[in-house]
Design a protein around this motif. Structure first.
Motif: not given
Length: 311
Positions: A159-164
């Motif tokens: 989830r954290a990485l998905s928003i780049e």
């Protein structure tokens, strides 16, 4: 993601003189830490270590925009932090997943918050990509209650990485996990951050975790009125394997130095402060290699004797 280090961007994150104070019973205030200065380069993995009460979590919350410093400012990519932003993703000790949503629903929720005009198919495609990245392919429709603790934390990472984000902030994200799961997730985080060039600031109490993950390790003295004692540059090669890292040259020099700080010097540093110590330029410790000249007024403290004695 465009997170590669560049020579023209030496201070991607610039912590400039921040302090955190709280009202004290009976009047006055308690100073948790004072006048912290720290630069972080783009693409660096930085771990902050110190005993409970030194303000590590407050530093992370200020970076996240969840708290305001009592003094000072934090500048990220040329802009002063004025509140939370999707450019800064936070992973806490608890996964904080939405229990009524599936894995893909939790990750997709973050994606749609970042790209509000994205269509359903685009959101789902991006969510699936990051779910696969953390090794959860095939679990997209499961809800948090159906997942193990380690799998839930993987969802939080996805989830954290998905928003780049420009910066990934982690507050002891593996501390509640068993040793085997913790090691597996450390491997995953290192693999992902190394492949993407993600800039990371992480809090940990685990010396071995810091040595394995970090490029630089920031040592904070005991609170109240904590300060940054020094910044240890990790001399171990970028290619590290968990099952053989203890055989790397200088591994024990670094580990012994960190343990020595936590056991004794974290309490005595302020009373025995090195001559010429400058809060704006915390000493940089380079273990196991020749000292490198630092531009004035930076204060570089090499420890070649320690390194050679403990190899």
């Amino acid at each position: 993601m465009e997170n590669a280090k560049t020579e023209s961007d030496p201070k991607f994150i610039s912590i400039e003189g921040i302090a955190r104070r709280y009202p004290a019973p009976g009047g006055g205030s308690t100073t948790i830490f004072e006048d912290l200065w720290l630069p972080v380069q783009r693409g660096e993995f930085v771990c902050i270590i110190g005993h409970s009460g030194c303000g590590k979590t407050s530093v992370l919350n200020i970076l996240a925009g969840l708290e305001e410093p009592s003094d000072g400012v934090v500048v990220v990519d040329g802009q002063a932090i004025s509140g939370p932003s999707l450019d800064r993703a936070v992973i806490f000790q608890g996964h904080a997943l939405l229990p009524w949503k599936s894995v893909i629903g939790n990750v997709g929720y973050a994606v749609s918050s970042r790209w509000r005009k994205a269509g359903r198919a685009e959101v789902e495609e991006r969510a699936r990509r990051f779910i696969d990245l953390v090794g959860l392919k095939g679990n997209e429709l499961k809800r948090p209650a159906e997942l193990s603790g380690g799998m839930r934390q993987r969802v939080g990472i996805a989830r954290a990485l998905s928003i780049e984000p420009k910066i990934l902030l982690m507050d002891e994200p593996f501390s509640a996990l068993d040793a085997l799961t913790r090691g597996t997730l450390q491997d995953e985080v290192r693999r992902i951050c190394k492949s993407t060039g993600q800039t990371v600031v992480m809090i940990t109490h685990d010396v071995d975790e810091a040595i394995y993950l970090a490029d630089k390790i920031v040592l904070m003295t005991n609170g109240p009125e904590a300060m940054i004692a020094e910044v240890v540059e990790n001399p171990l090669p970028m290619e590290r394997a968990r099952d053989s890292i203890h055989r790397e040259e200088n591994y024990y020099a670094v580990r012994n130095h960190l343990v020595d700080f936590l056991v004794s010097r974290s309490r005595t540093f302020k009373a025995e402060m090195p001559a010429g110590y400058d809060r704006r330029h915390p000493p940089v410790v380079r273990l196991g290699r020749p000292p490198e000249p630092a531009p004035a007024p930076a204060n570089t403290i090499p420890f070649p004797v320690i390194a050679s004695a403990r190899d």
